[in-house]
Design a protein around this motif. Structure first.
Motif, PDB file in Angstrom:
ATOM      1  N   MET A   1       0.396   1.209   7.123  1.00 38.25           N
ATOM      2  CA  MET A   1       0.629   0.733   5.743  1.00 38.25           C
ATOM      3  C   MET A   1      -0.489   1.705   5.024  1.00 38.25           C
ATOM      4  N   SER A   2      -1.276   2.641   5.210  1.00 33.58           N
ATOM      5  CA  SER A   2      -1.672   3.627   4.354  1.00 33.58           C
ATOM      6  C   SER A   2      -1.676   4.780   4.559  1.00 33.58           C
ATOM      7  N   ASP A   3      -0.992   5.101   5.348  1.00 31.16           N
ATOM      8  CA  ASP A   3      -0.394   6.970   5.631  1.00 31.16           C
ATOM      9  C   ASP A   3      -0.016   7.461   3.941  1.00 31.16           C
ATOM     10  N   PRO A   4      -0.876   8.173   3.923  1.00 28.88           N
ATOM     11  CA  PRO A   4      -0.297   8.992   3.117  1.00 28.88           C
ATOM     12  C   PRO A   4       0.468  10.407   2.434  1.00 28.88           C
ATOM     13  N   HIS A   5       1.626   9.903   3.805  1.00 33.28           N
ATOM     14  CA  HIS A   5       2.542  10.702   3.151  1.00 33.28           C
ATOM     15  C   HIS A   5       3.969   9.688   2.950  1.00 33.28           C
ATOM     16  N   LEU A   6       3.105   8.368   2.594  1.00 31.23           N
ATOM     17  CA  LEU A   6       4.513   7.181   2.403  1.00 31.23           C
ATOM     18  C   LEU A   6       4.374   7.435   0.930  1.00 31.23           C
ATOM     19  N   PRO A   7       5.435   7.608   0.250  1.00 31.57           N
ATOM     20  CA  PRO A   7       5.409   8.472  -1.117  1.00 31.57           C
ATOM     21  C   PRO A   7       5.149   6.655  -2.322  1.00 31.57           C
ATOM     22  N   PRO A   8       3.953   6.744  -3.040  1.00 34.56           N
ATOM     23  CA  PRO A   8       3.778   5.394  -3.923  1.00 34.56           C
ATOM     24  C   PRO A   8       5.050   4.575  -4.364  1.00 34.56           C
ATOM     25  N   GLU A   9       6.298   4.804  -4.795  1.00 37.32           N
ATOM     26  CA  GLU A   9       6.558   4.012  -5.724  1.00 37.32           C
ATOM     27  C   GLU A   9       7.575   3.656  -4.247  1.00 37.32           C
ATOM     28  N   VAL A  10       7.202   4.160  -2.734  1.00 37.50           N
ATOM     29  CA  VAL A  10       8.068   3.472  -1.647  1.00 37.50           C
ATOM     30  C   VAL A  10       7.062   2.281  -0.897  1.00 37.50           C
ATOM     31  N   CYS A  11       5.804   2.998  -1.356  1.00 36.50           N
ATOM     32  CA  CYS A  11       4.779   1.102  -1.413  1.00 36.50           C
ATOM     33  C   CYS A  11       4.887   0.048  -2.678  1.00 36.50           C
ATOM     34  N   ASP A  12       5.233   0.491  -3.551  1.00 41.07           N
ATOM     35  CA  ASP A  12       5.006  -0.238  -4.456  1.00 41.07           C
ATOM     36  C   ASP A  12       6.407  -1.136  -4.544  1.00 41.07           C
ATOM     37  N   TYR A  13       7.314  -1.047  -3.959  1.00 41.85           N
ATOM     38  CA  TYR A  13       9.086  -1.251  -3.623  1.00 41.85           C
ATOM     39  C   TYR A  13       8.399  -2.358  -2.725  1.00 41.85           C
ATOM     40  N   ILE A  14       7.459  -1.757  -1.389  1.00 42.01           N
ATOM     41  CA  ILE A  14       7.412  -2.664  -0.587  1.00 42.01           C
ATOM     42  C   ILE A  14       6.692  -4.118  -0.625  1.00 42.01           C
ATOM     43  N   VAL A  15       6.083  -3.636  -1.675  1.00 37.47           N
ATOM     44  CA  VAL A  15       4.680  -4.531  -1.913  1.00 37.47           C
ATOM     45  C   VAL A  15       4.884  -5.513  -2.728  1.00 37.47           C
ATOM     46  N   ASP A  16       6.264  -5.221  -3.571  1.00 32.90           N
ATOM     47  CA  ASP A  16       7.437  -6.299  -5.221  1.00 32.90           C
ATOM     48  C   ASP A  16       8.595  -7.116  -3.884  1.00 32.90           C
ATOM     49  N   LEU A  17       9.070  -6.197  -2.747  1.00 29.62           N
ATOM     50  CA  LEU A  17       9.534  -7.134  -1.771  1.00 29.62           C
ATOM     51  C   LEU A  17       8.481  -8.705  -1.215  1.00 29.62           C
ATOM     52  N   LEU A  18       7.654  -8.405  -1.300  1.00 27.01           N
ATOM     53  CA  LEU A  18       6.937  -8.815  -0.851  1.00 27.01           C
ATOM     54  C   LEU A  18       5.774 -10.177  -2.087  1.00 27.01           C
ATOM     55  N   ARG A  19       7.090 -10.350  -3.148  1.00 28.33           N
ATOM     56  CA  ARG A  19       5.605 -11.187  -3.859  1.00 28.33           C
ATOM     57  C   ARG A  19       6.161 -12.206  -3.983  1.00 28.33           C
ATOM     58  N   ASP A  20       7.346 -12.951  -3.237  1.00 29.04           N
ATOM     59  CA  ASP A  20       6.604 -14.645  -2.825  1.00 29.04           C
ATOM     60  C   ASP A  20       6.027 -14.856  -1.599  1.00 29.04           C
ATOM     61  N   LYS A  21       5.632 -14.191  -0.938  1.00 25.84           N
ATOM     62  CA  LYS A  21       4.726 -14.318  -0.019  1.00 25.84           C
ATOM     63  C   LYS A  21       3.416 -14.100  -0.011  1.00 25.84           C
ATOM     64  N   PRO A  22       2.099 -14.872  -0.345  1.00 24.39           N
ATOM     65  CA  PRO A  22       1.196 -14.669  -1.174  1.00 24.39           C
ATOM     66  C   PRO A  22      -0.094 -14.410  -0.056  1.00 24.39           C
ATOM     67  N   ASP A  23       0.460 -15.134   1.076  1.00 23.52           N
ATOM     68  CA  ASP A  23      -0.928 -14.714   2.103  1.00 23.52           C
ATOM     69  C   ASP A  23      -0.416 -13.417   2.898  1.00 23.52           C
ATOM     70  N   THR A  24       0.800 -12.862   2.710  1.00 28.16           N
ATOM     71  CA  THR A  24       1.114 -11.017   3.346  1.00 28.16           C
ATOM     72  C   THR A  24       0.391 -10.354   1.978  1.00 28.16           C
ATOM     73  N   LEU A  25       0.813 -10.600   1.216  1.00 30.41           N
ATOM     74  CA  LEU A  25      -0.051 -10.230  -0.079  1.00 30.41           C
ATOM     75  C   LEU A  25      -2.003  -9.820   0.233  1.00 30.41           C
ATOM     76  N   GLY A  26      -1.935 -11.177   0.426  1.00 29.34           N
ATOM     77  CA  GLY A  26      -3.393 -10.744   0.548  1.00 29.34           C
ATOM     78  C   GLY A  26      -4.027  -9.856   1.854  1.00 29.34           C
ATOM     79  N   ARG A  27      -3.002 -10.478   3.118  1.00 29.20           N
ATOM     80  CA  ARG A  27      -3.905  -9.334   4.170  1.00 29.20           C
ATOM     81  C   ARG A  27      -2.449  -7.340   3.298  1.00 29.20           C
ATOM     82  N   CYS A  28      -2.213  -7.196   2.974  1.00 26.13           N
ATOM     83  CA  CYS A  28      -2.387  -5.827   1.996  1.00 26.13           C
ATOM     84  C   CYS A  28      -2.963  -5.417   1.510  1.00 26.13           C
ATOM     85  N   CYS A  29      -3.614  -6.230   0.551  1.00 30.36           N
ATOM     86  CA  CYS A  29      -5.340  -5.859   0.190  1.00 30.36           C
ATOM     87  C   CYS A  29      -6.226  -5.504   1.074  1.00 30.36           C
ATOM     88  N   LEU A  30      -6.144  -5.863   1.962  1.00 27.09           N
ATOM     89  CA  LEU A  30      -6.988  -5.178   2.783  1.00 27.09           C
ATOM     90  C   LEU A  30      -6.639  -4.218   3.674  1.00 27.09           C
TER      91      LEU A  30
END
Length: 392
Positions: A1-30
């Motif tokens: 998930m923290s792959d430096p080769h993954l473009p930032p806009e792709v990371c943002d897109y993945i997070v946006d897909l998880l907007r309705d999953k607060p538990d998963t978003l919490g794990r993303c922060c960690l």
């Protein structure tokens, strides 16, 4: 998930897909520090303070309001305004940290029947981005609510509801209302205020800039309230695109005469959708409203009518049975005329238990024989839902 080769806009897109999953978003922060800003955007987008305990938890997490994450919030729900305003006074503008709110909900009356002492001033002009305001209470004074409305320059949607019908006999204050600004109200007006619609309607229509709502969702209980709906429709005829009107008539059948309060839709020629919800078997108000629709309503192609469960009419006295049949025969005639002259297809919706569906269809067919014979009606069963019940 923290792959430096993954473009930032792709990371943002993945997070946006998880907007309705607060538990998963919490794990993303960690998982990655770079993901934190984007996850916070969703984790703190919708904040609710239904009780004082929720507010205390927020204050413990963010003791310094200026460093809280309130600026991420777009929908703010306050269920304990008396506690929030007290905290705001003690901490010098605590509520102002929510500066990017687009929808504000102020709900009160869950514990007290007396909201009249609660100040709404701390919420005035809370956010320049606000587009939707929802106030549900027991007896917030009318001028206090409308002063809150007028403190925002660009709200679009206005949602006013009374929680308890039992306090409907209490009059709202009649103090002079002199707004300093005229908000741009161009979206949806939802009103569920049994016995009090006149106060709100009168003062909304007094706004210097007038009303320009595109959609009405209005509920009334008495014939007098229907008169104020008539006034609102007339005031927004130039912009109105949708009406959703629910009407309860509590008078005995032989005493009902709503002809002086018919809803005139003749000037609302921009209408695209018309929804009528008759909560009793009285449909004279509906017949009179439909008679005002003509070929000038070029954008209106379907009318939806929600009807209550229809009992065996044999249980009524002969005079009542006659009134019911006469009103529904008039409705049948008007719907046929609309189809033949305007090409508007009617849809009749009914809500009954699964085992009663066929019986209900037969009874509706008996009351609306002409449109049933022509096959120009859509008859559907639905699960009953009222928009104003969301406030509970």
């Amino acid at each position: 998930m923290s792959d430096p080769h993954l473009p930032p806009e792709v990371c943002d897109y993945i997070v946006d897909l998880l907007r309705d999953k607060p538990d998963t978003l919490g794990r993303c922060c960690l998982a990655s520090r770079s993901w934190v800003p984007r996850t916070r955007k969703h984790l703190f987008a919708d904040i609710k303070f239904p009780y004082s305990d929720d507010l205390e938890r927020w204050k413990r997490a963010f003791p310094n309001p200026s460093r809280s994450l309130a600026h991420y919030t777009h929908t703010l729900t306050i269920g304990c305004p008396e506690v929030v305003t007290a905290a705001d006074a003690q901490e010098g503008g605590w509520i102002r940290a929510f500066s990017n709110v687009t929808r504000l909900e102020v709900l009160s009356g869950l514990r007290d029947l007396d909201d009249s002492h609660i100040s709404l001033v701390p919420f005035h002009n809370l956010s320049p981005a606000l587009k939707s305001l929802h106030v549900a209470s027991t007896i917030f004074p009318c001028t206090r609510i409308l002063n809150l409305v007028c403190s925002f320059r660009f709200p679009e949607d206005l949602d006013l509801a009374q929680r308890r019908v039992g306090v409907g006999t209490i009059d709202w204050d009649e103090a002079t209302f002199q707004p300093s600004t005229s908000p741009v109200l161009t979206g949806t007006l939802r009103v569920y205020l049994p016995g009090r619609m006149g106060c709100v309607t009168r003062r909304l229509l007094d706004l210097p800039g007038g009303l320009h709502f595109r959609k009405f969702e209005l509920s009334c209980y008495l014939g007098d309230n229907l008169r104020w709906i008539v006034t609102l429709v007339a005031g927004c005829s130039d912009t109105l695109e949708c009406v959703d009107i629910e009407c309860w008539v509590s008078l005995p059948f032989e005493q009902v005469d709503l002809r002086t309060a018919s809803i005139d839709l003749s000037k609302a020629t921009k209408l695209k959708e018309a929804v009528f919800r008759s909560k009793t078997l009285h449909v004279v108000w509906l017949v009179l409203a439909l008679q005002n629709i003509t070929s000038k309503h070029t954008y209106l192609h379907q009318i939806s009518i929600y009807v209550p469960e229809i009992p065996d009419l044999a249980i009524y006295r002969e005079v009542v049975n006659e009134v019911i049949h006469r009103q529904w025969m008039d409705l049948d005639r008007v719907l046929v005329q609309l189809w033949e002259s305007c090409g508007i297809r009617p849809k009749v919706m009914y809500s009954v238990a699964e085992e009663k569906k066929e019986t209900q269809r037969e009874r509706i067919e008996g009351l609306l024989p002409k449109i049933m014979e022509r096959g120009i009606i859509e008859l559907e069963n639905f699960v009953e839902f009222c928009w104003y019940r969301q406030i509970y």
